[in-house]
Design a protein around this motif. Structure first.
Motif, PDB file in Angstrom:
ATOM      1  N   TRP A  97       0.802  -1.223   0.000  1.00 21.80           N
ATOM      2  CA  TRP A  97       0.000   0.000   0.000  1.00 21.80           C
ATOM      3  C   TRP A  97       0.835   1.273   0.000  1.00 21.80           C
ATOM      4  O   TRP A  97       0.330   2.341  -0.341  1.00 21.80           O
ATOM      5  CB  TRP A  97      -0.938   0.014   1.211  1.00 21.80           C
ATOM      6  N   ILE A  98       2.092   1.167   0.419  1.00 24.35           N
ATOM      7  CA  ILE A  98       2.872   2.414   0.538  1.00 24.35           C
ATOM      8  C   ILE A  98       4.041   2.476  -0.454  1.00 24.35           C
ATOM      9  O   ILE A  98       4.727   3.487  -0.544  1.00 24.35           O
ATOM     10  CB  ILE A  98       3.404   2.620   1.982  1.00 24.35           C
ATOM     11  N   ALA A 109      12.567   5.617   4.023  1.00 22.89           N
ATOM     12  CA  ALA A 109      12.215   6.132   5.355  1.00 22.89           C
ATOM     13  C   ALA A 109      11.067   7.134   5.271  1.00 22.89           C
ATOM     14  O   ALA A 109      10.218   7.199   6.170  1.00 22.89           O
ATOM     15  CB  ALA A 109      13.441   6.782   5.988  1.00 22.89           C
ATOM     16  N   ASP A 110      10.993   7.901   4.180  1.00 21.62           N
ATOM     17  CA  ASP A 110       9.921   8.907   4.048  1.00 21.62           C
ATOM     18  C   ASP A 110       8.541   8.257   4.101  1.00 21.62           C
ATOM     19  O   ASP A 110       7.634   8.739   4.784  1.00 21.62           O
ATOM     20  CB  ASP A 110      10.053   9.668   2.714  1.00 21.62           C
ATOM     21  N   SER A 126       5.772   8.644   7.149  1.00 19.79           N
ATOM     22  CA  SER A 126       4.474   9.271   6.880  1.00 19.79           C
ATOM     23  C   SER A 126       3.336   8.410   7.415  1.00 19.79           C
ATOM     24  O   SER A 126       2.293   8.928   7.810  1.00 19.79           O
ATOM     25  CB  SER A 126       4.287   9.526   5.394  1.00 19.79           C
ATOM     26  N   VAL A 127       3.540   7.077   7.458  1.00 23.49           N
ATOM     27  CA  VAL A 127       2.516   6.185   8.021  1.00 23.49           C
ATOM     28  C   VAL A 127       2.584   6.199   9.535  1.00 23.49           C
ATOM     29  O   VAL A 127       1.572   6.272  10.229  1.00 23.49           O
ATOM     30  CB  VAL A 127       2.705   4.736   7.498  1.00 23.49           C
ATOM     31  N   ALA A 156       3.846   8.457  11.488  1.00 22.51           N
ATOM     32  CA  ALA A 156       3.720   9.779  12.099  1.00 22.51           C
ATOM     33  C   ALA A 156       2.380   9.990  12.787  1.00 22.51           C
ATOM     34  O   ALA A 156       2.258  10.841  13.650  1.00 22.51           O
ATOM     35  CB  ALA A 156       3.933  10.868  11.051  1.00 22.51           C
ATOM     36  N   GLY A 157       1.388   9.216  12.406  1.00 22.95           N
ATOM     37  CA  GLY A 157       0.122   9.357  13.133  1.00 22.95           C
ATOM     38  C   GLY A 157      -1.056   9.149  12.227  1.00 22.95           C
ATOM     39  O   GLY A 157      -0.931   9.052  11.010  1.00 22.95           O
ATOM     40  N   PRO A 158      -2.227   9.145  12.853  1.00 20.67           N
ATOM     41  CA  PRO A 158      -3.445   8.825  12.109  1.00 20.67           C
ATOM     42  C   PRO A 158      -3.794   9.847  11.040  1.00 20.67           C
ATOM     43  O   PRO A 158      -4.536   9.544  10.134  1.00 20.67           O
ATOM     44  CB  PRO A 158      -4.526   8.792  13.208  1.00 20.67           C
ATOM     45  N   HIS A 159      -3.258  11.055  11.149  1.00 18.05           N
ATOM     46  CA  HIS A 159      -3.648  12.082  10.189  1.00 18.05           C
ATOM     47  C   HIS A 159      -2.662  12.170   9.041  1.00 18.05           C
ATOM     48  O   HIS A 159      -2.729  13.057   8.223  1.00 18.05           O
ATOM     49  CB  HIS A 159      -3.772  13.435  10.894  1.00 18.05           C
ATOM     50  N   HIS A 160      -1.698  11.261   9.037  1.00 14.90           N
ATOM     51  CA  HIS A 160      -0.710  11.239   7.953  1.00 14.90           C
ATOM     52  C   HIS A 160      -0.822   9.928   7.206  1.00 14.90           C
ATOM     53  O   HIS A 160      -1.485   9.015   7.628  1.00 14.90           O
ATOM     54  CB  HIS A 160       0.703  11.365   8.515  1.00 14.90           C
TER      55      HIS A 160
END
Length: 345
Positions: free
Chosen positions: A282-283, A332-333, A337-338, A340-344
């Motif tokens: 997915w990423i 790493a980016d 981004s995953v 970093a939290g639910p809003h990212h």
């Protein structure tokens, strides 16, 4: 119907309407009015609204929603504990709505079983007799039913408790008795209606693990009702999210977390750590020209959380390969981004 290719459970256009002349509401414009308006105008309530889905053999299909979403009514319609107003329910190629009372009784005894939140154990009977109760009703001999009861008592981890009465057991142990009783008749399909919601969190987690373990061992087709997202994501091969009697989205845990169908689903999954659910598939992104592709290789099915350290330490893009095919790269980016939290992400 050919059971080799047909789903174990197939539901088409299922409705349950309570109130006067319920069939008039089915498919009408009124059916889509807000609940309070519909009740005021017609005296009716739509509990299940035009629901369709299939469940494959051996699948754990979770139906999830808030209180009042229609999920418990839905599961009761599948077994005709509640009579549907309209629609079709097929179980292993058999039309459940056409089944006679006698046939329905046979199906409930042998083909499907239910586990409820309230265990419904017989207080004056020992564990063995509770577990064997359905087999006794089916006319199985005493020795055969006790032998089978002991098998499932062992399967659900109740050895040593077979001579206890329900009142001598904890809530979690009582639910294991309920589980053993449901398994005793060796049903093809098991329906669970919020079976663990009355248990405290630690026992609840144990019971979830128990269901996962049992599923791996006995490979039953399971339909599991819950209002708890963490439980749904943990248990479900696929999850159906309900709201106001209708299905909002049906998908794998990954699909729900990665591509919520609307704000309602997005709000459900928002606070759940995506890194625990999403896989690298997915990423992964397309590599850019000149990017160093000599780094490590990982499979697309690896969960982000499990791959994070390796990717963060790699210092170069990690290839996501499906056999010989390059699906993309992760750096790493993408991981950060995953995580970093639910809003990212």
């Amino acid at each position: 119907m050919n059971s080799e290719i047909d789903p174990t459970i197939s539901v088409h256009g299922l409705w349950k309407v309570y109130g006067p002349n319920p069939e008039k509401i089915v498919g009408s414009a009124d059916a889509f009015l807000p609940r309070a308006e519909l009740r005021e105008k017609t005296g009716c309530t739509v509990a299940v609204r035009d629901v369709s889905f299939d469940v494959s053999d051996g699948e754990v299909f979770v139906v999830m929603g808030l209180s009042g979403s229609g999920k418990s009514t839905l599961v009761r319609c599948l077994t005709r504990l509640v009579e549907p107003t309209a629609g079709e329910v097929w179980l292993e190629g058999e039309d459940i709505r056409a089944a006679s009372t006698q046939r329905l009784r046979e199906l409930r005894r042998s083909r499907f079983s239910m586990v409820f939140q309230h265990f419904g154990l017989l207080p004056h009977r020992r564990v063995t007799d509770n577990v064997a109760y359905g087999l006794e009703i089916n006319g199985m001999s005493k020795s055969a039913r006790y032998e089978r009861a002991m098998e499932v008592i062992s399967l659900v981890g109740l050895e040593g408790n077979e001579n206890n009465y329900p009142s001598e057991l904890s809530g979690g142990m009582q639910q294991r008795v309920g589980l053993a009783r449901a398994l005793a008749s060796d049903p093809d399909v098991m329906f669970f209606d919020e079976p663990f919601s009355a248990l405290d969190p630690l026992i609840r987690r144990d019971m979830q693990q128990e269901v996962i373990r049992l599923h791996h061992e006995v490979k039953k087709t399971m339909v599991f009702i819950t209002h708890d997202l963490a439980e749904a994501l943990k248990l479900g091969d696929r999850i159906a999210i309900m709201r106001d009697g209708a299905l909002v989205q049906v998908g794998t845990p990954e699909e729900l977390v990665a591509t919520p169908a609307d704000d309602y689903v997005a709000n459900f999954v928002r606070d759940f750590p995506k890194s625990h659910i999403l896989t690298l598939r997915w990423i992964a992104r397309d590599p850019t020209s000149g990017e160093d592709l000599g780094g490590p290789i990982l499979a697309p099915t690896v969960i982000v959380r499990d791959a994070a350290r390796q990717i963060l330490e790699a210092g170069r893009p990690v290839r996501v390969m499906d056999g010989e095919r390059l699906l993309g790269v992760v750096t790493a980016d993408e991981i950060l981004s995953v995580i970093a939290g639910p809003h990212h992400g």
